[in-house]
Design a protein around this motif. Structure first.
Motif, PDB file in Angstrom:
ATOM      1  N   ARG A   5       0.841  -1.201   0.000  1.00  0.00           N
ATOM      2  CA  ARG A   5       0.000   0.000   0.000  1.00  0.00           C
ATOM      3  C   ARG A   5       0.877   1.251   0.000  1.00  0.00           C
ATOM      4  N   ASP A   6       0.376   2.285  -0.650  1.00  0.00           N
ATOM      5  CA  ASP A   6       1.104   3.543  -0.721  1.00  0.00           C
ATOM      6  C   ASP A   6       0.753   4.433   0.455  1.00  0.00           C
ATOM      7  N   VAL A   7       1.778   5.033   1.061  1.00  0.00           N
ATOM      8  CA  VAL A   7       1.597   6.039   2.107  1.00  0.00           C
ATOM      9  C   VAL A   7       2.454   7.243   1.745  1.00  0.00           C
ATOM     10  N   ALA A   8       2.003   8.404   2.224  1.00  0.00           N
ATOM     11  CA  ALA A   8       2.742   9.647   2.007  1.00  0.00           C
ATOM     12  C   ALA A   8       2.979  10.300   3.357  1.00  0.00           C
ATOM     13  N   ILE A   9       4.216  10.753   3.571  1.00  0.00           N
ATOM     14  CA  ILE A   9       4.558  11.388   4.843  1.00  0.00           C
ATOM     15  C   ILE A   9       5.272  12.705   4.577  1.00  0.00           C
ATOM     16  N   GLY A  10       5.135  13.607   5.546  1.00  0.00           N
ATOM     17  CA  GLY A  10       5.736  14.915   5.386  1.00  0.00           C
ATOM     18  C   GLY A  10       6.718  15.244   6.493  1.00  0.00           C
ATOM     19  N   ALA A  11       7.908  15.653   6.088  1.00  0.00           N
ATOM     20  CA  ALA A  11       8.900  16.158   7.037  1.00  0.00           C
ATOM     21  C   ALA A  11       8.726  17.673   7.067  1.00  0.00           C
ATOM     22  N   LEU A  12       7.947  18.139   8.028  1.00  0.00           N
ATOM     23  CA  LEU A  12       7.700  19.565   8.190  1.00  0.00           C
ATOM     24  C   LEU A  12       8.903  20.198   8.881  1.00  0.00           C
ATOM     25  N   MET A  13       9.461  21.222   8.275  1.00  0.00           N
ATOM     26  CA  MET A  13      10.702  21.807   8.765  1.00  0.00           C
ATOM     27  C   MET A  13      10.464  23.160   9.447  1.00  0.00           C
ATOM     28  N   LYS A  14      11.143  23.352  10.567  1.00  0.00           N
ATOM     29  CA  LYS A  14      11.180  24.628  11.282  1.00  0.00           C
ATOM     30  C   LYS A  14      12.648  24.876  11.568  1.00  0.00           C
ATOM     31  N   GLU A  15      13.261  25.752  10.764  1.00  0.00           N
ATOM     32  CA  GLU A  15      14.706  25.946  10.786  1.00  0.00           C
ATOM     33  C   GLU A  15      15.364  24.595  10.511  1.00  0.00           C
ATOM     34  N   GLN A  16      16.174  24.072  11.403  1.00  0.00           N
ATOM     35  CA  GLN A  16      16.831  22.777  11.162  1.00  0.00           C
ATOM     36  C   GLN A  16      16.155  21.638  11.923  1.00  0.00           C
ATOM     37  N   ARG A  17      14.912  21.838  12.304  1.00  0.00           N
ATOM     38  CA  ARG A  17      14.166  20.830  13.075  1.00  0.00           C
ATOM     39  C   ARG A  17      13.006  20.282  12.251  1.00  0.00           C
ATOM     40  N   VAL A  18      12.646  19.058  12.573  1.00  0.00           N
ATOM     41  CA  VAL A  18      11.549  18.380  11.881  1.00  0.00           C
ATOM     42  C   VAL A  18      10.451  18.066  12.893  1.00  0.00           C
ATOM     43  N   ARG A  52      -2.848  16.559   2.392  1.00  0.00           N
ATOM     44  CA  ARG A  52      -4.109  16.287   3.088  1.00  0.00           C
ATOM     45  C   ARG A  52      -3.858  15.732   4.483  1.00  0.00           C
ATOM     46  N   GLU A  53      -2.959  14.747   4.583  1.00  0.00           N
ATOM     47  CA  GLU A  53      -2.665  14.129   5.875  1.00  0.00           C
ATOM     48  C   GLU A  53      -2.040  15.125   6.854  1.00  0.00           C
ATOM     49  N   ILE A  54      -1.160  15.990   6.367  1.00  0.00           N
ATOM     50  CA  ILE A  54      -0.559  17.017   7.225  1.00  0.00           C
ATOM     51  C   ILE A  54      -1.656  17.915   7.788  1.00  0.00           C
ATOM     52  N   LYS A  55      -2.563  18.337   6.932  1.00  0.00           N
ATOM     53  CA  LYS A  55      -3.662  19.202   7.381  1.00  0.00           C
ATOM     54  C   LYS A  55      -4.539  18.471   8.400  1.00  0.00           C
ATOM     55  N   GLU A  56      -4.887  17.212   8.116  1.00  0.00           N
ATOM     56  CA  GLU A  56      -5.748  16.435   9.020  1.00  0.00           C
ATOM     57  C   GLU A  56      -5.085  16.220  10.385  1.00  0.00           C
ATOM     58  N   GLU A  57      -3.806  15.868  10.400  1.00  0.00           N
ATOM     59  CA  GLU A  57      -3.138  15.479  11.641  1.00  0.00           C
ATOM     60  C   GLU A  57      -2.592  16.647  12.451  1.00  0.00           C
ATOM     61  N   THR A  58      -2.251  17.764  11.787  1.00  0.00           N
ATOM     62  CA  THR A  58      -1.593  18.869  12.492  1.00  0.00           C
ATOM     63  C   THR A  58      -2.297  20.210  12.326  1.00  0.00           C
ATOM     64  N   ASP A  59      -3.265  20.278  11.431  1.00  0.00           N
ATOM     65  CA  ASP A  59      -3.968  21.513  11.066  1.00  0.00           C
ATOM     66  C   ASP A  59      -3.027  22.544  10.445  1.00  0.00           C
ATOM     67  N   LEU A  60      -1.930  22.083   9.856  1.00  0.00           N
ATOM     68  CA  LEU A  60      -0.991  22.976   9.188  1.00  0.00           C
ATOM     69  C   LEU A  60      -1.160  22.908   7.671  1.00  0.00           C
TER      70      LEU A  60
END
Length: 129
Positions: A5-18, A52-60
């Protein structure tokens, strides 16, 4: 034969932090840390699923700035084709949904101290480790 199954994940960055999130008690992999993301739906691309998943899980809301290599990951919950994306959020005001209980902004090396669902490969595919 086990379906991949396919999954998509996001490494959201804040300066040098994830951004790492901790799975809630009601979820598979409960108590483990991961990058936000989830299954790619039939009618969407991996990029659309990640946003979509980033928005659903973090509201970002976020912009995708880089795409990692696709890789396979096998867990007790199945086989996954993982699409990883580096993202820059429009703001840093995280609001978690019920899927996750905590979040932390960590350097990629700090994530090695966590019990994760195997996101080291995603960070590596994005050149963050």
């Amino acid at each position: 034969m086990t379906e991949i199954r396919d999954v998509a994940i996001g490494a959201l960055m804040k300066e040098q932090r994830v951004l790492m999130v901790k799975r809630s008690e009601r979820e598979t992999s409960s108590g483990k840390w991961c990058l936000p993301g989830g299954k790619v739906e039939e009618d969407e691309t991996p990029r659309e699923a990640a946003l979509r998943e980033i928005k659903e899980e973090t509201d970002l809301e976020a912009d995708i700035v880089d795409e990692g290599d696709v890789f396979l990951n096998e867990t007790r919950n199945g086989k996954w084709r993982v699409h990883s994306f580096r993202m820059i959020p429009e703001n840093f005001e995280v609001t978690l949904n019920e899927e996750n209980s905590e979040f932390q902004w960590l350097t990629p090396s700090d994530t090695e101290e966590l019990e994760t669902v195997g996101d080291g490969a995603a960070l590596e595919s994005l050149g963050l480790k």
